[in-house]
Design an enzyme around this catalytic site. Structure first.
Site, mmCIF file in Angstrom:
data_model
loop_
_atom_site.group_PDB
_atom_site.id
_atom_site.type_symbol
_atom_site.label_atom_id
_atom_site.label_comp_id
_atom_site.label_asym_id
_atom_site.label_seq_id
_atom_site.Cartn_x
_atom_site.Cartn_y
_atom_site.Cartn_z
ATOM 1 N N ASP A 114 11.366 -1.374 7.492
ATOM 2 C CA ASP A 114 10.058 -0.829 7.145
ATOM 3 C C ASP A 114 8.923 -1.710 7.647
ATOM 4 O O ASP A 114 7.841 -1.217 7.977
ATOM 5 C CB ASP A 114 9.943 -0.672 5.627
ATOM 6 C CG ASP A 114 10.848 0.434 5.096
ATOM 7 O OD1 ASP A 114 11.310 1.248 5.910
ATOM 8 O OD2 ASP A 114 11.095 0.466 3.879
ATOM 9 N N ASN A 150 0.958 0.801 3.396
ATOM 10 C CA ASN A 150 1.586 0.602 2.095
ATOM 11 C C ASN A 150 0.546 0.420 0.987
ATOM 12 O O ASN A 150 0.353 1.303 0.167
ATOM 13 C CB ASN A 150 2.528 -0.600 2.134
ATOM 14 C CG ASN A 150 3.967 -0.181 2.390
ATOM 15 O OD1 ASN A 150 4.268 0.996 2.550
ATOM 16 N ND2 ASN A 150 4.853 -1.151 2.439
ATOM 17 N N ASP A 200 -3.311 -10.239 -13.590
ATOM 18 C CA ASP A 200 -3.006 -10.920 -12.330
ATOM 19 C C ASP A 200 -3.638 -10.221 -11.133
ATOM 20 O O ASP A 200 -3.807 -10.833 -10.080
ATOM 21 C CB ASP A 200 -1.495 -10.999 -12.126
ATOM 22 C CG ASP A 200 -0.874 -12.120 -12.952
ATOM 23 O OD1 ASP A 200 -1.644 -12.890 -13.553
ATOM 24 O OD2 ASP A 200 0.362 -12.216 -12.995
#
Length: 535
Positions: free
Chosen positions: A299, A378, A408
């Site tokens: 990928d 992505n 975070d």
């Protein structure tokens, strides 16, 4: 009495600071909230003897001022977002008109060249292509019932404005193709479009479309680009075999990366026919020359291939030579049969959407004064970097406030990236052809913060507020990290150039097989049949 008045003055000063920040272009709602909190603390303290009633009235007035400041800041943010949206629509319409004018001029030049051509063979070839095109159009209309779309209009370069005859010839030689809704026979239901009825005041959706997309070549592909995973012996051997087969058996022009061309020439000087590029400027024109892209890797190689094209992307045929392979359905052992089927067509493809990301600095006069945009296949991640403090991010969807992220970080993902970082952070797996933006927090300091899926047409704006204890960092598909200081913003919207990847069967079959094989999704031993049963 002096102590009370000093606390009230402190609340008034904090409200003034919040107002000045709003005037600088940042709707700092948390600062306004803190000013209200200061007033609450003032009112909740134990009253002293002889407390002046005017102080209480002053505190109530201060609370009213803080609320008014909050409304003013929200109203200003809403007005700015609305103005930016209208400006964006104006720019899109203006760009569309310019593109139509360029297309008309290009058609006139091509028509003039065709009329002035005296090469009989070329004219005959053009006539044959025209006849084939008409036959394919009739056949496509018969099968797809006029539901086809000319996708080379979508994937062609609308920004190119070359005036040289060489570039015109390259565009004329580039293979064209047609995308259409895939049909399961003329009597199937998968060719139908959405039909919405408003009869008698009732809204009814009569039929649905499967949105399975098929690619059919209108002319034979001439040029192929091969991109490989580096530092892999098996990939290098396969690349040598594939380049030789494409050139000798299929008579195609082959492009590779400069690194790969050096490796091929070190293997044999007979590979001197392989072409490459010299600088980044030539990379920007690859989509004009290349008809098909082949990736040998995982990928990550597909992400690298998509990042090379800042605009339209040619169809990609990904071969699985990596680990999981959510976007690589083809196996290298049968590459000849796979490529022969793809070059012959038609094939099913998946249009994978990308995000267009822009960083707007605090010093910018408007949202159009941005740095170079990023295209991600992505996800874009906003995190705290090496800082030990929680990330503090204000999130807006168009002109609506969404939430304040404290944790975070945050992931804005495409549906193709739903099986990547977003999945690890607790996001849902989504079919790659579903148009949408995944809004996934990373370790939020809240038990009720659940991921969202936003529609494709929205613009997401992430702002680092001035009261944040530390800056944030943005990364785009895992690279190109950018520092976001206080007052900086990140704008994300759906890009107009999808990444078309070839399917082995179809997009749904490939997606389900990838999550079964790659993630062992819902893998469980079947319940025994010889246990207690209901009577």
């Amino acid at each position: 009495m002096y102590i009370k008045f000093e606390q009230a003055s402190f609340g008034h000063e904090e409200a003034s600071v919040s107002c000045s920040r709003s005037e600088n272009g940042s709707a700092d709602s948390l600062s306004l909230f803190h000013s209200e909190k200061a007033v609450e603390e003032l009112l909740q303290q134990t009253p002293v003897a002889g407390m002046d009633e005017h102080l209480i009235e002053f505190s109530e007035a201060l609370r009213t001022v803080a609320k008014a400041l909050r409304r003013a800041a929200e109203g200003k943010a809403s007005a700015q977002a609305e103005a930016a949206e209208w400006k964006r629509r104006y720019e899109l319409e203006r760009t569309r008109n310019i593109q139509m004018e360029r297309k008309a001029r290009m058609a006139e030049r091509l028509s003039a060249e065709t009329k002035g051509c005296i090469d009989c063979g070329r004219v005959k070839n053009s006539d044959n292509q025209l006849m084939q095109q008409n036959e394919s159009n009739e056949h496509s209309e018969k099968i797809c019932m006029n539901n086809g779309i000319w996708s080379h209009e979508v994937l062609c370069d609308r920004e190119s404005d070359s005036n040289s005859n060489a570039d015109l010839n390259k565009m004329m030689n580039k293979a064209s193709f047609k995308l259409s809704w895939w049909c399961n026979g003329e009597n199937g239901d998968q060719h139908k479009h959405d039909i919405v009825s408003f009869e008698k005041g009732n809204i009814t959706t009569a039929e649905r479309s499967s949105k399975q997309i098929s690619l059919k070549w209108e002319s034979d592909p001439q040029t192929v680009l091969i991109l490989t995973k580096p530092n892999s012996v098996s990939v290098r051997i396969l690349c040598i075999q594939m380049v030789r087969w494409l050139k000798e058996k299929k008579k195609l022009n082959v492009y590779v990366e400069p690194r790969v061309r050096t490796e091929l020439l070190a293997e044999s000087s007979n590979f001197n026919y392989v072409q490459t590029w010299k600088d980044d400027r030539e990379i920007t024109h690859l989509h004009i020359k290349v008809d098909l892209v082949i990736t040998l890797g995982g990928d990550g190689t597909v992400l690298w291939a998509a990042s090379m094209f800042k605009g339209p992307v040619p169809p990609i045929v990904p071969f699985s030579l990596g680990s999981l392979g959510f976007m690589t359905p083809f196996h290298s052992e049968h590459f000849k049969e796979c490529l022969d089927s793809v070059l012959r067509g038609p094939i099913s493809i998946t249009l994978r959407h990308r995000l267009l990301c822009r960083v707007v600095r605090d010093a910018a006069k408007n949202e159009y004064e941005t740095e170079e945009p990023f295209l991600v296949l992505n996800e874009v991640t906003i995190d705290r970097g090496i800082s030990s403090y929680l990330t503090n991010l204000e999130c807006y969807c168009d002109n609506s406030f969404v939430t304040c992220v404290q944790g975070d970080g945050l992931i804005l993902s495409t549906t193709s990236g739903s099986t990547a970082y977003s999945l690890a952070a607790g996001g849902s797996m989504v079919h790659p052809q579903v148009p949408g933006i995944l809004f996934t927090p990373i370790c939020p300091h809240s038990l009720s913060f659940r991921p969202l899926i936003l529609p494709e047409h929205v613009t997401v704006r992430i702002v680092v507020p001035f009261n944040s204890r530390s800056p944030a960092w943005a990364s785009f598909d895992g690279k190109d990290r950018k520092l976001l200081a206080a007052g900086d913003a990140l704008l994300c919207s759906m890009a107009p150039w999808p990444v078309p990847t070839a399917c082995q069967v179809d997009s749904t079959n490939d997606f389900l097989r990838s999550i079964h094989d790659g993630l062992h999704w819902n893998l469980r031993k079947t319940q025994s049949f010889d246990g207690p049963r209901e009577i």
